[in-house]
Design an enzyme around this catalytic site. Structure first.
Site, mmCIF file in Angstrom:
data_model
loop_
_atom_site.group_PDB
_atom_site.id
_atom_site.type_symbol
_atom_site.label_atom_id
_atom_site.label_comp_id
_atom_site.label_asym_id
_atom_site.label_seq_id
_atom_site.Cartn_x
_atom_site.Cartn_y
_atom_site.Cartn_z
ATOM 1 N N HIS A 17 0.836 -1.204 0.000
ATOM 2 C CA HIS A 17 0.000 0.000 0.000
ATOM 3 C C HIS A 17 0.875 1.261 0.000
ATOM 4 O O HIS A 17 0.592 2.241 -0.680
ATOM 5 C CB HIS A 17 -0.898 0.030 1.242
ATOM 6 C CG HIS A 17 -1.917 -1.064 1.312
ATOM 7 N ND1 HIS A 17 -1.969 -1.970 2.337
ATOM 8 C CD2 HIS A 17 -2.933 -1.398 0.476
ATOM 9 C CE1 HIS A 17 -2.963 -2.809 2.147
ATOM 10 N NE2 HIS A 17 -3.566 -2.494 1.022
ATOM 11 N N LYS A 41 -15.510 -6.642 5.330
ATOM 12 C CA LYS A 41 -14.638 -7.812 5.471
ATOM 13 C C LYS A 41 -14.420 -8.228 6.922
ATOM 14 O O LYS A 41 -13.590 -9.095 7.188
ATOM 15 C CB LYS A 41 -13.270 -7.481 4.854
ATOM 16 C CG LYS A 41 -13.316 -7.310 3.349
ATOM 17 C CD LYS A 41 -12.038 -6.676 2.811
ATOM 18 C CE LYS A 41 -11.013 -7.688 2.392
ATOM 19 N NZ LYS A 41 -9.808 -7.016 1.798
ATOM 20 N N ARG A 90 -2.051 -6.080 -8.165
ATOM 21 C CA ARG A 90 -0.899 -6.961 -7.967
ATOM 22 C C ARG A 90 -0.745 -7.978 -9.084
ATOM 23 O O ARG A 90 0.317 -8.486 -9.340
ATOM 24 C CB ARG A 90 -1.024 -7.697 -6.634
ATOM 25 C CG ARG A 90 -0.843 -6.807 -5.442
ATOM 26 C CD ARG A 90 -1.256 -7.490 -4.170
ATOM 27 N NE ARG A 90 -2.683 -7.774 -4.164
ATOM 28 C CZ ARG A 90 -3.299 -8.422 -3.204
ATOM 29 N NH1 ARG A 90 -2.632 -8.884 -2.185
ATOM 30 N NH2 ARG A 90 -4.607 -8.619 -3.264
ATOM 31 N N SER A 128 -2.400 -8.449 2.963
ATOM 32 C CA SER A 128 -2.675 -8.195 4.382
ATOM 33 C C SER A 128 -3.007 -9.488 5.119
ATOM 34 O O SER A 128 -2.567 -9.704 6.249
ATOM 35 C CB SER A 128 -3.843 -7.211 4.516
ATOM 36 O OG SER A 128 -3.532 -5.986 3.912
HETATM 37 N N1 COA Z 1 0.401 -4.322 -2.610
HETATM 38 C C1 COA Z 1 0.188 -5.306 -1.722
HETATM 39 N N2 COA Z 1 -1.062 -5.687 -1.329
HETATM 40 C C2 COA Z 1 -2.098 -5.040 -1.859
HETATM 41 C C3 COA Z 1 -1.943 -4.016 -2.777
HETATM 42 C C4 COA Z 1 -0.628 -3.662 -3.147
HETATM 43 N N3 COA Z 1 -0.377 -2.704 -4.025
HETATM 44 N N4 COA Z 1 -3.154 -3.588 -3.150
HETATM 45 C C5 COA Z 1 -4.034 -4.330 -2.477
HETATM 46 N N5 COA Z 1 -3.402 -5.199 -1.691
HETATM 47 C C6 COA Z 1 -4.036 -6.219 -0.862
HETATM 48 C C7 COA Z 1 -4.252 -5.958 0.557
HETATM 49 O O1 COA Z 1 -3.121 -6.298 1.287
HETATM 50 C C8 COA Z 1 -5.455 -6.830 0.867
HETATM 51 O O2 COA Z 1 -5.039 -8.174 1.031
HETATM 52 P P1 COA Z 1 -6.022 -9.330 1.560
HETATM 53 O O3 COA Z 1 -6.965 -9.638 0.460
HETATM 54 O O4 COA Z 1 -5.095 -10.438 1.859
HETATM 55 O O5 COA Z 1 -6.714 -8.784 2.778
HETATM 56 C C9 COA Z 1 -6.259 -6.732 -0.397
HETATM 57 O O6 COA Z 1 -5.337 -6.438 -1.406
HETATM 58 C C10 COA Z 1 -7.296 -5.641 -0.438
HETATM 59 O O7 COA Z 1 -7.266 -4.819 0.710
HETATM 60 P P2 COA Z 1 -7.243 -3.254 0.666
HETATM 61 O O8 COA Z 1 -6.147 -2.791 -0.221
HETATM 62 O O9 COA Z 1 -7.195 -2.794 2.078
HETATM 63 O O10 COA Z 1 -8.576 -2.834 -0.026
HETATM 64 P P3 COA Z 1 -10.023 -3.472 0.082
HETATM 65 O O11 COA Z 1 -10.216 -4.335 -1.108
HETATM 66 O O12 COA Z 1 -10.261 -4.065 1.410
HETATM 67 O O13 COA Z 1 -10.890 -2.130 -0.061
HETATM 68 C C11 COA Z 1 -12.910 -0.887 -0.374
HETATM 69 C C12 COA Z 1 -12.202 -2.239 -0.424
HETATM 70 C C13 COA Z 1 -12.816 -0.280 1.025
HETATM 71 C C14 COA Z 1 -12.253 0.074 -1.357
HETATM 72 C C15 COA Z 1 -14.371 -1.158 -0.794
HETATM 73 O O14 COA Z 1 -14.892 -2.195 0.012
HETATM 74 C C16 COA Z 1 -15.258 0.064 -0.646
HETATM 75 O O15 COA Z 1 -15.193 0.958 -1.455
HETATM 76 N N6 COA Z 1 -16.092 0.112 0.422
HETATM 77 C C17 COA Z 1 -16.975 1.236 0.712
HETATM 78 C C18 COA Z 1 -18.432 0.869 0.460
HETATM 79 C C19 COA Z 1 -18.772 0.993 -1.004
HETATM 80 O O16 COA Z 1 -18.681 2.040 -1.610
HETATM 81 N N7 COA Z 1 -19.194 -0.144 -1.576
HETATM 82 C C20 COA Z 1 -19.575 -0.235 -2.967
HETATM 83 C C21 COA Z 1 -18.382 -0.392 -3.870
HETATM 84 S S1 COA Z 1 -18.905 -0.629 -5.538
#
Ligand code: COA
Length: 154
Positions: A17, A41, A90, A128
């Site tokens: 991140h 989540k 990724r 993560s």
């Molecule tokens: N390098 C390493 N890891 C990465 C990465 C990178 N560049 N980019 C993403 N990741 C990983 C994270 O470590 C995490 O790993 P995991 O799957 O093992 O937990 C995963 O990718 C995603 O986590 P994160 O980056 O924290 O994002 P997320 O997918 O949890 O985020 C939201 C999701 C918050 C953006 C989305 O749920 C949201 O917008 N929620 C608000 C409600 C909403 O509007 N909903 C409708 C959407 S259409």
């Protein structure tokens, strides 16, 4: 002035991140790291901890600020007058979910665009959930996460 929102659950924040946020700061005027409060989540870290880890880590980054949001991401982006949502990619496994997310966000808010930055080769294997698993089994996660996160995982 171009403001971009970099949203996530950050459960926890990883070097992956950080890589995305740092590279985005070279491209845009302001990067807002937006911690989703009640992400669907069921995060392991509390909202307060996820926010604090981001705040401590990004406090030394120029042009990167940390904020939080509850509710729809597109509504939050509008409240910040931001038209760009930033996400890291990724590899192929991220594509399906990210395309779905960006497609639905685009339908909800047609003026909002999602831009993707490819994860660096050195961080593209970090996730993560695997970091949490390694920490739970007593492994050293300091190679994958910033100090503020490693300290809490200990
Ligand atoms: N390098 C390493 N890891 C990465 C990465 C990178 N560049 N980019 C993403 N990741 C990983 C994270 O470590 C995490 O790993 P995991 O799957 O093992 O937990 C995963 O990718 C995603 O986590 P994160 O980056 O924290 O994002 P997320 O997918 O949890 O985020 C939201 C999701 C918050 C953006 C989305 O749920 C949201 O917008 N929620 C608000 C409600 C909403 O509007 N909903 C409708 C959407 S259409």
């Amino acid at each position: 002035m171009t403001v971009v929102i970099y949203p996530g659950t950050f459960d926890p924040l990883t070097n992956g991140h950080m890589d995305i946020a740092e590279r985005a700061a070279h491209l845009f005027d302001e990067v807002i790291v937006a911690v989703a409060k009640s992400a669907g989540k069921s995060p392991q870290f509390s909202f307060e901890d996820r926010l604090a880890m981001c705040e401590e880590t990004f406090s030394v980054f120029n042009k990167v600020s940390v904020d939080s949001f509850d509710g729809l991401l597109v509504d939050y982006a509008k409240s910040k007058s931001a038209k760009i949502i930033l996400r890291g990619l990724r590899g192929a496994t991220d594509l399906d979910f990210e395309f779905q997310l960006s497609g639905m966000n685009k339908t909800l808010s047609p003026t909002c665009e999602t831009l993707f930055i490819k994860a660096s080769d050195t961080t593209s294997s970090i996730s993560s959930s695997i970091v949490r698993e390694i920490a739970a089994m007593g492994g050293d996660v300091s190679l994958f996460v910033p100090p503020a996160v490693a300290m809490r995982l200990k």
